[in-house]
Design an enzyme around this catalytic site. Sequence first.
Site, mmCIF file in Angstrom:
data_model
loop_
_atom_site.group_PDB
_atom_site.id
_atom_site.type_symbol
_atom_site.label_atom_id
_atom_site.label_comp_id
_atom_site.label_asym_id
_atom_site.label_seq_id
_atom_site.Cartn_x
_atom_site.Cartn_y
_atom_site.Cartn_z
ATOM 1 N N VAL A 1 7.241 72.574 15.451
ATOM 2 C CA VAL A 1 7.895 71.597 14.581
ATOM 3 C C VAL A 1 9.277 71.299 15.146
ATOM 4 C CG1 VAL A 1 8.725 71.130 12.235
ATOM 5 C CG2 VAL A 1 6.676 72.538 12.569
ATOM 6 N N CYS A 2 9.581 70.006 15.292
ATOM 7 C CA CYS A 2 10.930 69.620 15.713
ATOM 8 C C CYS A 2 11.371 68.429 14.871
ATOM 9 C CB CYS A 2 10.993 69.346 17.209
ATOM 10 S SG CYS A 2 10.186 67.831 17.736
ATOM 11 N N SER A 3 12.505 67.870 15.204
ATOM 12 C CA SER A 3 13.019 66.803 14.347
ATOM 13 C C SER A 3 12.205 65.523 14.441
ATOM 14 C CB SER A 3 14.500 66.539 14.632
ATOM 15 O OG SER A 3 14.688 66.244 15.981
ATOM 16 N N ALA B 1 9.166 67.463 11.658
ATOM 17 C CA ALA B 1 9.321 68.217 10.412
ATOM 18 C C ALA B 1 8.963 67.361 9.200
ATOM 19 C CB ALA B 1 10.756 68.737 10.289
#
Length: 102
Positions: free
Chosen positions: A9-11, A41
Amino acid sequence: MAEKTIMLVCSAGMSTSLLVTKMQKAAEEKGLDFDIFATAASDANGPIEERHPDILMLGPQVKYLEQDFQERVDVPVVSINMQDYGMMNGEKVLEQAIETIG
């Protein structure tokens, strides 16, 4: 069906795509059949419900969401080591996942 599913999960879901590729290569070299994928996310709920990951690994930029995810899912939620993330060290991040989920 894959042995384990690892969700990164990243931005925005973009910066982890290279890391996913490197992790998949490391898994193949170890003879592991892992489903490894990345998502933003803000879009994480769908993949969590659809793909039932064995672990959520958070990029350093979304580390602040760790407790929120821990309260919502019943799988390990860990932050990816910042140095391994920055160096796109897929083998090290894969090892972190394997150590966490066993």
